[in-house]
Design a protein around this motif. Structure first.
Motif, PDB file in Angstrom:
ATOM      1  N   TYR A   2     -80.229 -43.615  49.614  1.00 15.10           N
ATOM      2  CA  TYR A   2     -80.012 -42.354  48.923  1.00 15.10           C
ATOM      3  C   TYR A   2     -80.786 -41.283  49.678  1.00 15.10           C
ATOM      4  O   TYR A   2     -81.910 -41.522  50.118  1.00 15.10           O
ATOM      5  CB  TYR A   2     -80.510 -42.440  47.478  1.00 15.10           C
ATOM      6  N   ARG A  15     -75.310 -40.785  48.942  1.00 17.23           N
ATOM      7  CA  ARG A  15     -75.638 -42.199  49.130  1.00 17.23           C
ATOM      8  C   ARG A  15     -74.761 -42.741  50.259  1.00 17.23           C
ATOM      9  O   ARG A  15     -73.682 -42.215  50.550  1.00 17.23           O
ATOM     10  CB  ARG A  15     -75.453 -43.001  47.861  1.00 17.23           C
ATOM     11  N   GLN A  16     -75.278 -43.784  50.874  1.00 20.18           N
ATOM     12  CA  GLN A  16     -74.545 -44.409  51.973  1.00 20.18           C
ATOM     13  C   GLN A  16     -74.950 -45.877  52.041  1.00 20.18           C
ATOM     14  O   GLN A  16     -76.143 -46.196  52.043  1.00 20.18           O
ATOM     15  CB  GLN A  16     -74.873 -43.704  53.295  1.00 20.18           C
ATOM     16  N   ARG A  17     -73.974 -46.751  52.090  1.00 19.43           N
ATOM     17  CA  ARG A  17     -74.275 -48.180  52.238  1.00 19.43           C
ATOM     18  C   ARG A  17     -74.793 -48.427  53.654  1.00 19.43           C
ATOM     19  O   ARG A  17     -74.303 -47.849  54.612  1.00 19.43           O
ATOM     20  CB  ARG A  17     -73.039 -49.014  51.982  1.00 19.43           C
TER      21      ARG A  17
END
Length: 185
Positions: A2, A15-17
């Motif tokens: 985040y 957010r990003q995986r």
């Protein structure tokens, strides 16, 4: 992961995986978020939420009070008789490192206004003109101001009577800071 990011002038949370996910914005709207902390259990986020605002405050025998409440009020100057305040008014600000005279935040467009302190009435002095810098003559009959609306953002310096009896006249090109001399030169 985040994180906070500023995109198109607004700060929101994303957010990003990890390691190869696509960034996804998760907060929206007129408020901005700064800073982000993830709870130890990973089930919630903590952030600071708010809006940027700039008002003019008056301090006198009656105490302190705001005299503007809408948008962003910038560069206030008190009239000689202390009955009016001249200032720039902007509806919104944007992050612009090139406009270091306002800090990192600057108006996308600013009107020159005069505020009557006793009544609270505000008057736009140069309707339809976006002003970058201004100065009021000592006799308060003229305003010198700069604009940045020429081709490719070219700046110009103008002179106009405050009573609006005649239109502004351009007095210089490629100039951006203005001030009157001791005898209103």
């Amino acid at each position: 992961m985040y994180f906070g990011a500023r995109v198109a002038g607004s700060a929101h949370l994303w957010r990003q995986r990890f390691p190869d996910g696509k960034p996804e914005q998760i907060t929206f709207g007129p408020y901005e978020e700064e800073g982000v902390a993830v709870a130890p259990d990973g089930r919630s986020l903590v952030t600071s939420v708010g809006t940027r605002r700039s008002t003019i405050w008056l301090h006198d025998n009656a105490g302190e009070r705001p005299i503007t409440s809408e948008g962003y009020a910038l560069r206030p100057r008190l009239s000689n008789d202390s009955k009016r305040v001249f200032y720039l008014f902007a509806r919104d600000l944007s992050l612009d490192a090139a406009r270091s005279d306002y800090g990192s935040w600057g108006p996308s467009s600013a009107e020159l206004r005069s505020l009557d302190i006793s009544s609270g009435k505000s008057d736009t002095l140069l309707p339809g003109t976006s002003v970058v810098d201004f100065d009021i003559s000592q006799d308060e009959k003229q305003v010198a101001f700069s604009t940045a609306d020429g081709p490719e953002g070219e700046s110009s310096i103008w002179l106009a009577p405050l009573d609006r009896r005649s239109p502004p006249r351009q007095i210089a090109r490629n100039g951006d800071e203005v001030s009157f001399g001791a005898n209103d030169e």
